[in-house]
Motif scaffolding. Structure first.
Motif, PDB file in Angstrom:
ATOM      1  N   ALA A 113       0.854  -1.212  -0.120  1.00 43.16           N
ATOM      2  CA  ALA A 113       0.051  -0.008  -0.132  1.00 43.16           C
ATOM      3  C   ALA A 113       0.872   1.219  -0.009  1.00 43.16           C
ATOM      4  N   SER A 114       2.265   1.208   0.579  1.00 43.15           N
ATOM      5  CA  SER A 114       2.819   2.441   0.556  1.00 43.15           C
ATOM      6  C   SER A 114       4.230   2.372  -0.388  1.00 43.15           C
ATOM      7  N   SER A 115       3.897   1.161  -1.147  1.00 43.04           N
ATOM      8  CA  SER A 115       5.074   1.128  -1.981  1.00 43.04           C
ATOM      9  C   SER A 115       4.974   1.854  -3.426  1.00 43.04           C
ATOM     10  N   GLU A 116       5.850   2.547  -3.835  1.00 41.09           N
ATOM     11  CA  GLU A 116       5.994   3.113  -5.271  1.00 41.09           C
ATOM     12  C   GLU A 116       6.541   2.288  -6.325  1.00 41.09           C
ATOM     13  N   ARG A 117       6.889   1.169  -6.162  1.00 35.19           N
ATOM     14  CA  ARG A 117       7.185   0.110  -7.072  1.00 35.19           C
ATOM     15  C   ARG A 117       5.947  -0.419  -7.823  1.00 35.19           C
ATOM     16  N   PRO A 118       5.968  -0.635  -9.158  1.00 33.07           N
ATOM     17  CA  PRO A 118       4.938  -1.232  -9.860  1.00 33.07           C
ATOM     18  C   PRO A 118       4.697  -2.481  -9.303  1.00 33.07           C
ATOM     19  N   LEU A 119       3.241  -2.868  -8.914  1.00 37.28           N
ATOM     20  CA  LEU A 119       3.056  -4.142  -8.235  1.00 37.28           C
ATOM     21  C   LEU A 119       1.600  -4.612  -8.992  1.00 37.28           C
ATOM     22  N   TYR A 120       1.630  -5.906  -9.145  1.00 37.92           N
ATOM     23  CA  TYR A 120       0.408  -6.458 -10.049  1.00 37.92           C
ATOM     24  C   TYR A 120      -0.437  -7.600  -8.897  1.00 37.92           C
ATOM     25  N   CYS A 121      -1.761  -7.596  -9.160  1.00 42.94           N
ATOM     26  CA  CYS A 121      -2.627  -8.273  -8.549  1.00 42.94           C
ATOM     27  C   CYS A 121      -3.169  -9.514  -9.319  1.00 42.94           C
ATOM     28  N   PHE A 122      -2.981 -10.829  -8.887  1.00 41.76           N
ATOM     29  CA  PHE A 122      -3.564 -11.809  -9.611  1.00 41.76           C
ATOM     30  C   PHE A 122      -4.760 -12.510  -8.577  1.00 41.76           C
ATOM     31  N   PHE A 123      -5.732 -12.956  -9.047  1.00 41.60           N
ATOM     32  CA  PHE A 123      -6.832 -13.471  -8.175  1.00 41.60           C
ATOM     33  C   PHE A 123      -7.492 -14.605  -9.226  1.00 41.60           C
ATOM     34  N   TYR A 124      -8.285 -15.466  -8.447  1.00 34.68           N
ATOM     35  CA  TYR A 124      -9.056 -16.483  -8.978  1.00 34.68           C
ATOM     36  C   TYR A 124     -10.279 -16.803  -7.926  1.00 34.68           C
ATOM     37  N   GLY A 125     -11.220 -17.065  -8.676  1.00 39.00           N
ATOM     38  CA  GLY A 125     -12.329 -17.395  -7.748  1.00 39.00           C
ATOM     39  C   GLY A 125     -13.572 -16.478  -7.536  1.00 39.00           C
ATOM     40  N   VAL A 126     -13.417 -15.276  -8.288  1.00 33.39           N
ATOM     41  CA  VAL A 126     -14.452 -14.401  -8.225  1.00 33.39           C
ATOM     42  C   VAL A 126     -14.255 -13.403  -9.723  1.00 33.39           C
ATOM     43  N   THR A 127     -15.133 -12.993 -10.138  1.00 31.24           N
ATOM     44  CA  THR A 127     -15.204 -11.999 -11.259  1.00 31.24           C
ATOM     45  C   THR A 127     -15.980 -10.786 -11.043  1.00 31.24           C
ATOM     46  N   PRO A 128     -15.291  -9.781 -11.093  1.00 32.40           N
ATOM     47  CA  PRO A 128     -15.825  -8.508 -10.938  1.00 32.40           C
ATOM     48  C   PRO A 128     -17.075  -8.114 -11.739  1.00 32.40           C
ATOM     49  N   GLN A 129     -18.126  -7.706 -11.091  1.00 33.34           N
ATOM     50  CA  GLN A 129     -19.396  -7.433 -11.759  1.00 33.34           C
ATOM     51  C   GLN A 129     -19.559  -5.882 -11.366  1.00 33.34           C
ATOM     52  N   LEU A 130     -20.373  -5.459 -12.697  1.00 33.19           N
ATOM     53  CA  LEU A 130     -20.942  -4.002 -12.703  1.00 33.19           C
ATOM     54  C   LEU A 130     -21.825  -3.889 -11.457  1.00 33.19           C
ATOM     55  N   MET A 131     -21.510  -2.732 -10.531  1.00 32.77           N
ATOM     56  CA  MET A 131     -22.520  -2.406  -9.698  1.00 32.77           C
ATOM     57  C   MET A 131     -22.699  -1.013  -9.572  1.00 32.77           C
ATOM     58  N   GLN A 132     -23.516  -0.444  -8.896  1.00 35.61           N
ATOM     59  CA  GLN A 132     -23.739   1.055  -8.661  1.00 35.61           C
ATOM     60  C   GLN A 132     -23.510   1.140  -7.236  1.00 35.61           C
ATOM     61  N   VAL A 133     -22.555   2.175  -7.078  1.00 35.08           N
ATOM     62  CA  VAL A 133     -22.287   2.590  -5.693  1.00 35.08           C
ATOM     63  C   VAL A 133     -22.628   4.072  -5.168  1.00 35.08           C
ATOM     64  N   PRO A 134     -22.883   4.570  -4.136  1.00 35.50           N
ATOM     65  CA  PRO A 134     -23.110   5.898  -3.700  1.00 35.50           C
ATOM     66  C   PRO A 134     -22.118   6.512  -3.740  1.00 35.50           C
ATOM     67  N   SER A 135     -22.367   7.921  -4.200  1.00 37.04           N
ATOM     68  CA  SER A 135     -21.218   8.871  -4.185  1.00 37.04           C
ATOM     69  C   SER A 135     -20.959   9.386  -2.980  1.00 37.04           C
ATOM     70  N   LYS A 136     -19.662   9.622  -2.582  1.00 39.90           N
ATOM     71  CA  LYS A 136     -19.469  10.106  -1.337  1.00 39.90           C
ATOM     72  C   LYS A 136     -19.630  11.555  -1.077  1.00 39.90           C
ATOM     73  N   LYS A 137     -19.690  12.419  -2.331  1.00 42.81           N
ATOM     74  CA  LYS A 137     -19.911  13.826  -2.229  1.00 42.81           C
ATOM     75  C   LYS A 137     -21.687  13.765  -2.332  1.00 42.81           C
ATOM     76  N   ASN A 138     -22.380  13.116  -2.748  1.00 43.80           N
ATOM     77  CA  ASN A 138     -23.560  13.023  -2.750  1.00 43.80           C
ATOM     78  C   ASN A 138     -24.247  11.640  -2.743  1.00 43.80           C
ATOM     79  N   PRO A 139     -24.674  11.270  -1.636  1.00 43.32           N
ATOM     80  CA  PRO A 139     -25.045   9.731  -1.482  1.00 43.32           C
ATOM     81  C   PRO A 139     -26.419   9.361  -2.238  1.00 43.32           C
TER      82      PRO A 139
END
Length: 316
Positions: free
Chosen positions: A263-289
């Motif tokens: 989280a504090s690194s400035e080096r290029p990092l990559y994330c690999f994951f298996y088991g879930v597929t990101p889905q499109l969802m609607q999330v509330p805005s912080k500025k205007n819930p």
């Protein structure tokens, strides 16, 4: 010479270097590779010598690593004539073959391999260890049994990921090597999917460059640099790691050390994951819930199937 597999005296079984790394960080076991002894996986060769004729490990305990982990001969390690593991005794420093994983598992097993230590190992005193003069006992696991070749199955996610990352410059090999996960079989090249193309297929190993890691103290969100395009609009992609997931993780200490450093690194990092597929969802805005915005998001279900790491050359 690199060894992908070795015989563990404490476990009375043949293990891969990725199994050893996994056990080293597992807080539910008392395993410590520094207190174990690793011997030649060739049964006949191992039976010809006592347990002082051991191998060493490379990158078995580093939370983060850039060079492929493996077992290797020590300067004094002996082998019988004809043993395929006799090889070279030169040190790891400067060895070009350290940088590529050549042992491709043909199957990633989703159920974690379990071990029962044969006897407590209290130190590096080889006389305290039972002589491994017999072949390993048959087990209902992915053990290679009496075969001294590398097992063609693994339950450690880091192994197929290392195969992909370290061979990224050899696309023909990645397109030729088969990989099975569950009921799905494809090539390594087809199984690893860039995060921006996650809509192409379900059930793949998704990966992408990390833009930011949001540290919420007890939970985390990983934001990816690349966006997903849908209906001519770009959408951000992220994965969420819940407090409960992390608190119950068997490798919690090592994981927190890694992700906080990332989280504090400035080096290029990559994330690999298996088991879930990101889905499109609607999330509330912080500025205007009352307003929402679209984002592709997934809640990770198994931290054993997620890796954050450096991956030089991955997007060159």
């Amino acid at each position: 010479m690199k060894f992908a597999t070795a015989y563990s005296v404490s476990l009375d079984d043949k293990v891969s270097i990725y199994d050893v790394r996994d056990l080293n960080f597992d807080e539910s076991t008392g395993f410590d590779s520094d207190k174990d002894s690793f011997l030649c996986p060739n049964d006949a060769c191992r039976a010809a010598f006592d347990s002082t004729n051991a191998l060493s490990t490379f990158n078995a305990k580093n939370v983060n690593y850039q060079r492929t982990p493996h077992f290797k001969n020590k300067p004094g390690t002996r082998h019988i004539d004809g043993c395929r593991y006799a090889g070279s005794h030169k040190s790891a420093t400067g060895e070009s073959d350290d940088e590529r994983e050549e042992n491709f598992p043909s199957e990633f097993v989703l159920t974690r391999r379990l071990y029962e230590p044969k006897t407590p190992v209290v130190g590096n005193d080889a006389s305290a260890l039972q002589e491994p003069t017999k072949a390993p006992a048959n087990r209902t696991t992915t053990s290679s049994g009496s075969n001294d070749t590398t097992p063609d199955k693994t339950s450690v996610f880091a192994h197929p990921v290392e195969c992909y990352v370290s061979n990224i410059d050899d696309k023909d090999k990645l397109k030729a090597m088969p990989l099975k996960i569950g009921e799905h079989t494809a090539t390594y090249w087809a199984f690893f999917k860039k995060i921006e193309y996650l809509q192409d297929n379900q059930g793949l190993i998704y990966w992408g460059k990390i833009k930011a890691i949001k540290d919420y103290t007890s939970s985390f969100r990983i934001d990816f640099e690349k966006k997903v395009w849908l209906d001519k609009r770009p959408y951000s992609v992220n994965v969420y790691l819940s407090k409960k997931l992390i608190e119950n993780y068997r490798k919690r200490t090592a994981f927190l050390e890694q992700i906080k450093a990332a989280a504090s690194s400035e080096r290029p990092l990559y994330c690999f994951f298996y088991g879930v597929t990101p889905q499109l969802m609607q999330v509330p805005s912080k500025k205007n819930p009352e307003q929402t915005f679209g984002v592709f998001s997934a809640r990770i279900e198994n931290l054993d199937h997620l890796i954050i790491r450096e991956a030089p050359g991955l997007e060159s």
